[in-house]
Write a protein that holds these residues in place. Structure first.
Motif, PDB file in Angstrom:
ATOM      1  N   THR A  87       8.706  11.569   3.348  1.00  0.00           N
ATOM      2  CA  THR A  87       9.367  12.741   2.761  1.00  0.00           C
ATOM      3  C   THR A  87       8.651  13.215   1.489  1.00  0.00           C
ATOM      4  O   THR A  87       8.987  14.281   0.973  1.00  0.00           O
ATOM      5  N   TYR A  88       7.670  12.434   1.005  1.00  0.00           N
ATOM      6  CA  TYR A  88       6.951  12.794  -0.225  1.00  0.00           C
ATOM      7  C   TYR A  88       5.465  12.969   0.079  1.00  0.00           C
ATOM      8  O   TYR A  88       4.798  12.009   0.485  1.00  0.00           O
ATOM      9  N   PRO A  89       4.908  14.157  -0.114  1.00  0.00           N
ATOM     10  CA  PRO A  89       3.468  14.353   0.076  1.00  0.00           C
ATOM     11  C   PRO A  89       2.670  13.543  -0.943  1.00  0.00           C
ATOM     12  O   PRO A  89       2.892  13.658  -2.154  1.00  0.00           O
ATOM     13  N   MET A  90       1.714  12.746  -0.477  1.00  0.00           N
ATOM     14  CA  MET A  90       0.995  11.828  -1.355  1.00  0.00           C
ATOM     15  C   MET A  90      -0.067  12.513  -2.216  1.00  0.00           C
ATOM     16  O   MET A  90      -0.640  11.883  -3.095  1.00  0.00           O
ATOM     17  N   GLU A  91      -0.338  13.801  -1.974  1.00  0.00           N
ATOM     18  CA  GLU A  91      -1.352  14.461  -2.793  1.00  0.00           C
ATOM     19  C   GLU A  91      -0.953  14.577  -4.266  1.00  0.00           C
ATOM     20  O   GLU A  91      -1.785  14.857  -5.132  1.00  0.00           O
ATOM     21  N   PHE A  92       0.339  14.366  -4.569  1.00  0.00           N
ATOM     22  CA  PHE A  92       0.778  14.412  -5.964  1.00  0.00           C
ATOM     23  C   PHE A  92       0.577  13.069  -6.673  1.00  0.00           C
ATOM     24  O   PHE A  92       0.774  12.974  -7.880  1.00  0.00           O
ATOM     25  N   ALA A  93       0.205  12.033  -5.927  1.00  0.00           N
ATOM     26  CA  ALA A  93       0.128  10.690  -6.506  1.00  0.00           C
ATOM     27  C   ALA A  93      -0.968  10.574  -7.563  1.00  0.00           C
ATOM     28  O   ALA A  93      -0.806   9.865  -8.561  1.00  0.00           O
ATOM     29  N   ASP A 111       9.550  14.608  -9.252  1.00  0.00           N
ATOM     30  CA  ASP A 111      10.716  15.490  -9.331  1.00  0.00           C
ATOM     31  C   ASP A 111      10.826  16.369  -8.088  1.00  0.00           C
ATOM     32  O   ASP A 111      10.100  17.346  -7.923  1.00  0.00           O
ATOM     33  N   ARG A 112      11.783  16.030  -7.199  1.00  0.00           N
ATOM     34  CA  ARG A 112      12.042  16.824  -5.996  1.00  0.00           C
ATOM     35  C   ARG A 112      12.955  18.008  -6.279  1.00  0.00           C
ATOM     36  O   ARG A 112      12.875  19.055  -5.632  1.00  0.00           O
ATOM     37  N   PHE A 118      16.476  21.072  -2.303  1.00  0.00           N
ATOM     38  CA  PHE A 118      17.720  21.704  -1.880  1.00  0.00           C
ATOM     39  C   PHE A 118      17.516  22.605  -0.654  1.00  0.00           C
ATOM     40  O   PHE A 118      18.477  22.929   0.046  1.00  0.00           O
ATOM     41  N   GLU A 119      16.269  22.981  -0.383  1.00  0.00           N
ATOM     42  CA  GLU A 119      15.984  23.762   0.823  1.00  0.00           C
ATOM     43  C   GLU A 119      15.760  22.856   2.032  1.00  0.00           C
ATOM     44  O   GLU A 119      16.217  23.149   3.130  1.00  0.00           O
ATOM     45  N   GLU A 120      15.041  21.749   1.818  1.00  0.00           N
ATOM     46  CA  GLU A 120      14.670  20.874   2.924  1.00  0.00           C
ATOM     47  C   GLU A 120      15.783  19.912   3.318  1.00  0.00           C
ATOM     48  O   GLU A 120      15.946  19.601   4.505  1.00  0.00           O
ATOM     49  N   ASN A 121      16.534  19.409   2.350  1.00  0.00           N
ATOM     50  CA  ASN A 121      17.555  18.415   2.652  1.00  0.00           C
ATOM     51  C   ASN A 121      18.725  19.052   3.389  1.00  0.00           C
ATOM     52  O   ASN A 121      19.307  20.034   2.924  1.00  0.00           O
ATOM     53  N   LYS A 122      19.091  18.479   4.514  1.00  0.00           N
ATOM     54  CA  LYS A 122      20.131  19.069   5.364  1.00  0.00           C
ATOM     55  C   LYS A 122      21.508  18.431   5.135  1.00  0.00           C
ATOM     56  O   LYS A 122      22.458  18.717   5.870  1.00  0.00           O
ATOM     57  N   ARG A 123      21.619  17.555   4.126  1.00  0.00           N
ATOM     58  CA  ARG A 123      22.897  16.869   3.885  1.00  0.00           C
ATOM     59  C   ARG A 123      23.499  17.390   2.578  1.00  0.00           C
ATOM     60  O   ARG A 123      23.069  17.003   1.489  1.00  0.00           O
ATOM     61  N   PRO A 124      24.495  18.295   2.659  1.00  0.00           N
ATOM     62  CA  PRO A 124      25.017  18.945   1.458  1.00  0.00           C
ATOM     63  C   PRO A 124      25.623  17.970   0.458  1.00  0.00           C
ATOM     64  O   PRO A 124      25.540  18.195  -0.750  1.00  0.00           O
ATOM     65  N   PHE A 125      26.240  16.885   0.921  1.00  0.00           N
ATOM     66  CA  PHE A 125      26.824  15.931  -0.016  1.00  0.00           C
ATOM     67  C   PHE A 125      25.733  15.202  -0.811  1.00  0.00           C
ATOM     68  O   PHE A 125      25.961  14.798  -1.943  1.00  0.00           O
ATOM     69  N   GLU A 193       6.687  18.290  -3.973  1.00  0.00           N
ATOM     70  CA  GLU A 193       7.376  18.898  -2.843  1.00  0.00           C
ATOM     71  C   GLU A 193       8.133  17.817  -2.071  1.00  0.00           C
ATOM     72  O   GLU A 193       7.774  16.640  -2.102  1.00  0.00           O
ATOM     73  N   TYR A 194       9.180  18.240  -1.415  1.00  0.00           N
ATOM     74  CA  TYR A 194       9.975  17.312  -0.605  1.00  0.00           C
ATOM     75  C   TYR A 194      10.128  17.905   0.778  1.00  0.00           C
ATOM     76  O   TYR A 194      10.289  19.118   0.938  1.00  0.00           O
ATOM     77  N   ARG A 195      10.028  17.038   1.778  1.00  0.00           N
ATOM     78  CA  ARG A 195      10.258  17.490   3.143  1.00  0.00           C
ATOM     79  C   ARG A 195      11.258  16.544   3.797  1.00  0.00           C
ATOM     80  O   ARG A 195      11.255  15.339   3.525  1.00  0.00           O
ATOM     81  N   ASP A 196      12.093  17.083   4.645  1.00  0.00           N
ATOM     82  CA  ASP A 196      13.099  16.261   5.297  1.00  0.00           C
ATOM     83  C   ASP A 196      12.437  15.311   6.281  1.00  0.00           C
ATOM     84  O   ASP A 196      11.300  15.520   6.712  1.00  0.00           O
ATOM     85  N   ARG A 197      13.160  14.260   6.648  1.00  0.00           N
ATOM     86  CA  ARG A 197      12.628  13.283   7.596  1.00  0.00           C
ATOM     87  C   ARG A 197      12.252  13.960   8.913  1.00  0.00           C
ATOM     88  O   ARG A 197      12.944  14.873   9.371  1.00  0.00           O
ATOM     89  N   PRO A 198      11.162  13.494   9.538  1.00  0.00           N
ATOM     90  CA  PRO A 198      10.817  14.050  10.856  1.00  0.00           C
ATOM     91  C   PRO A 198      11.838  13.632  11.899  1.00  0.00           C
ATOM     92  O   PRO A 198      12.607  12.683  11.717  1.00  0.00           O
ATOM     93  N   GLU A 199      11.848  14.336  13.015  1.00  0.00           N
ATOM     94  CA  GLU A 199      12.802  14.047  14.085  1.00  0.00           C
ATOM     95  C   GLU A 199      12.609  12.626  14.601  1.00  0.00           C
ATOM     96  O   GLU A 199      11.476  12.175  14.828  1.00  0.00           O
ATOM     97  N   GLY A 200      13.699  11.895  14.744  1.00  0.00           N
ATOM     98  CA  GLY A 200      13.643  10.512  15.211  1.00  0.00           C
ATOM     99  C   GLY A 200      13.670   9.492  14.100  1.00  0.00           C
ATOM    100  O   GLY A 200      13.871   8.305  14.343  1.00  0.00           O
ATOM    101  N   SER A 201      13.473   9.941  12.862  1.00  0.00           N
ATOM    102  CA  SER A 201      13.533   9.041  11.702  1.00  0.00           C
ATOM    103  C   SER A 201      14.927   9.154  11.084  1.00  0.00           C
ATOM    104  O   SER A 201      15.395  10.253  10.787  1.00  0.00           O
ATOM    105  N   VAL A 202      15.576   8.003  10.900  1.00  0.00           N
ATOM    106  CA  VAL A 202      16.975   7.987  10.473  1.00  0.00           C
ATOM    107  C   VAL A 202      17.084   7.457   9.049  1.00  0.00           C
ATOM    108  O   VAL A 202      16.498   6.426   8.703  1.00  0.00           O
TER     109      VAL A 202
END
Length: 322
Positions: A87-93, A111-112, A118-125, A193-202
């Motif tokens: 979920t974290y692009p490593m180019e910022f490391a 800092d996400r 807030f755009e990528e995360n699909k869990r409002p809580f 940048e933050y990206r949501d988990r890919p499909e199949g990752s829980v």
């Protein structure tokens, strides 16, 4: 000691771990990559070894337990901790490493919340929980940390070797942040940048259970680190309650010359005594906390001296097999 150590705690991340390691090698080719397998039941460990990472096991379940093990075993000038869920692009490391190695940062926060979370995360809580935790800590501890719960951070040797890991689970990130703030360590911020988990990752994070654990951790650490503020608030609350219940008894006495509610009067007296005791407990514990801060500064200085000795010590020639 390693110059840069990348620490990846993992529990059932076979969908993403290979890509995380590949991206890490591309971003930080000089880094040593450690994958700590926390009782995974899938092919996480196997895939990590195939990609050239050093794989170690932590058999006590929970992210806090994994981080305790990592921090004990690894010596490095700079540590990068990142989740194995891609979920974290490593180019910022590399920017985070630079702040530790060349700008004296003790902890760098990925800092996400200031970018795409807030755009990528699909869990409002989760969105609401991150905002509540951030506001609570910044208000209670007088700081301006941009992201409290991020799993993408960089640390100095001094931070890692003086951080007392008390939490067992996902509340560990909150504990790290408060430890750094309270001990006046240098905290830098890198927007990632933050990206949501890919499909199949829980996700392994339970919104409600882990959320309440995080809030409990904030409560506990505020009590431990800021005892005067905590017990003064408790004393004020008890004193106010005692006064409010005592006023009708007093007014009745002034009108009739009699005390008809002796139980209420007695309870008010005991509650006021508890308020006074709470206030003085805060004073005593505040002095103890100040002594603990002095002891920490002494210990931190010794750890920094130890780092310098290890940094300039001749190489032993012994390397760990992958």
């Amino acid at each position: 000691m390693d110059k840069i150590a990348v620490l990846i705690p993992c529990y059932n991340e076979e969908k993403t771990i290979a890509k995380v390691i590949k991206d890490t090698k591309a971003a930080l080719p000089e880094a040593v990559i450690y994958v700590y397998n926390n009782n995974s039941t899938d092919r996480t460990a196997e895939l990590a070894r195939q990609q050239g990472a050093i794989v170690r096991d932590e058999y006590m379940q929970g992210k806090g337990n994994v981080i305790r093990r990592m921090f004990r075993e690894i010596d490095a000038q700079c540590y990068i901790m990142v989740d194995g869920d891609d979920t974290y692009p490593m180019e910022f490391a590399s920017e985070m490493v630079d702040k530790v190695l060349h700008h004296n940062a003790d902890m760098v926060v990925g800092d996400r919340l200031s970018s795409t979370y807030f755009e990528e995360n699909k869990r409002p809580f989760h969105n609401m929980g991150n905002s509540v935790v951030k506001a609570s800590i910044n208000h209670l501890f007088g700081c301006e940390v941009k992201d409290i719960m991020t799993g993408f951070r960089a640390f100095s040797y001094g931070f890692v070797k003086t951080f007392p890991v008390l939490s067992k689970g996902f509340e560990i990130e909150t504990e790290m942040t408060i430890h750094a703030v309270y001990n006046h360590m240098q905290i830098d911020n890198v927007i990632v940048e933050y990206r949501d988990r890919p499909e199949g990752s829980v996700s392994k994070l339970n919104t409600y259970t882990d959320g309440f654990r995080v809030l409990g951790t904030i409560f506990r650490l505020y009590r431990d680190y800021k005892p005067f503020g905590f017990f003064s608030f408790l004393a004020a609350f008890l004193a106010l309650a005692a006064i409010l219940f005592f006023i009708p008894v007093l007014l009745e006495f002034l009108e009739t010359g009699l005390v008809l509610k002796f139980p209420t009067l007695i309870v008010c007296g005991f509650v006021m005594m508890a308020a006074i005791q709470s206030f003085f407990a805060g004073l005593i514990l505040s002095n103890m906390a100040m002594k603990s801060r002095r002891d920490f500064e002494y210990r931190f200085t010794r750890v920094c001296e130890e780092e310098r000795r290890k940094k300039f010590a001749p190489q032993s020639g012994i390397s760990e097999s992958v």
